[in-house]
Design an enzyme around this catalytic site. Structure first.
Site, mmCIF file in Angstrom:
data_model
loop_
_atom_site.group_PDB
_atom_site.id
_atom_site.type_symbol
_atom_site.label_atom_id
_atom_site.label_comp_id
_atom_site.label_asym_id
_atom_site.label_seq_id
_atom_site.Cartn_x
_atom_site.Cartn_y
_atom_site.Cartn_z
ATOM 1 N N SER A 185 0.815 -1.218 0.000
ATOM 2 C CA SER A 185 0.000 0.000 0.000
ATOM 3 C C SER A 185 0.850 1.270 0.000
ATOM 4 O O SER A 185 0.360 2.344 -0.373
ATOM 5 C CB SER A 185 -0.956 0.017 1.194
ATOM 6 O OG SER A 185 -0.247 0.115 2.416
ATOM 7 N N LYS B 183 0.522 4.594 7.016
ATOM 8 C CA LYS B 183 -0.070 5.407 5.964
ATOM 9 C C LYS B 183 0.343 6.879 6.154
ATOM 10 O O LYS B 183 0.864 7.266 7.188
ATOM 11 C CB LYS B 183 -1.601 5.322 6.012
ATOM 12 C CG LYS B 183 -2.192 3.944 5.722
ATOM 13 C CD LYS B 183 -2.045 3.533 4.282
ATOM 14 C CE LYS B 183 -2.782 2.219 3.990
ATOM 15 N NZ LYS B 183 -2.181 1.067 4.684
#
Length: 203
Positions: A123, A160
């Site tokens: 990701s 993230k």
């Protein structure tokens, strides 16, 4: 005179820990110490490690692991916990999440990291963070907008980019194949666990 007044076997253990950490990027296990130095029992290796701590040749730092003392000819060497998959709901540095320890030169990262987190998935690929990389994490519960963070959403931990705009919180991936994570503070528990300060890729 020996700088730490070590016995011959204590010196052998310290030299092996130093060599192993430099060559493999992590501290040896007690089994590896015992096997390499010919000790009959693994408990003997543990006794020597504890003796080295008592004499100041090794230093155990809370939440950071073992560090070679600054007089041991490798001043920047530090062993940090390596965290694998985080069990749902457990603190990141809980015993069940620790895979081992990894050695670094502490001057490589700013601010100084407190642990490594093994990256799972792609990701964050476009930020240069790949599956299997070791992300260096500085423990903190705050971070500036746009920084890569370790965040906890309910019982899940993720790496993230933090985005805070107009009262909205989003966790952004660096890969178009993944969707942003929208945080609803009224329905979800959210906390910043740490700040990403760099990574190591083991080949």
């Amino acid at each position: 005179m020996d700088e730490f007044e070590l016995t011959d076997n204590q010196r052998r253990v310290l030299d092996y820990i130093r060599q192993h950490t430099a060559e493999r990027g992590r501290a040896p296990t007690l089994r590896e110490i015992a096997d390499a130095l010919g000790f009959a029992r693994h408990s003997s290796a543990q006794d020597y490690v504890k003796a080295l701590e008592r004499k100041g040749a090794l230093e155990r730092i809370p939440h950071r692991g073992l560090r070679l003392n600054h007089r041991s000819r490798t001043p920047a060497a530090m062993l940090l916990p390596l965290v694998g998959r985080v069990a749902a709901g457990s603190p990141i540095l809980a015993t069940e999440n620790i895979e081992g320890e990894f050695g670094i030169d502490a001057s490589l990262f700013r601010p100084r990291p407190d642990y490594f987190l093994r990256v799972v998935g792609l990701s964050m690929r476009d930020a240069g963070i790949l599956d299997g990389d070791l992300a260096a994490i500085h423990r903190t519960d705050t971070a500036d907008n746009g920084r890569i963070v370790v965040a906890r959403v309910d019982d899940e931990v993720t790496l993230k980019t933090l985005e805070c705009k107009r009262g909205r919180i989003r966790l952004l991936p660096s890969n178009p194949d993944f969707a942003p994570i929208e945080i609803d503070p009224e329905r979800e528990s959210f906390a910043i666990e740490g700040l990403y300060v760099g990574m190591i890729r083991r080949t």
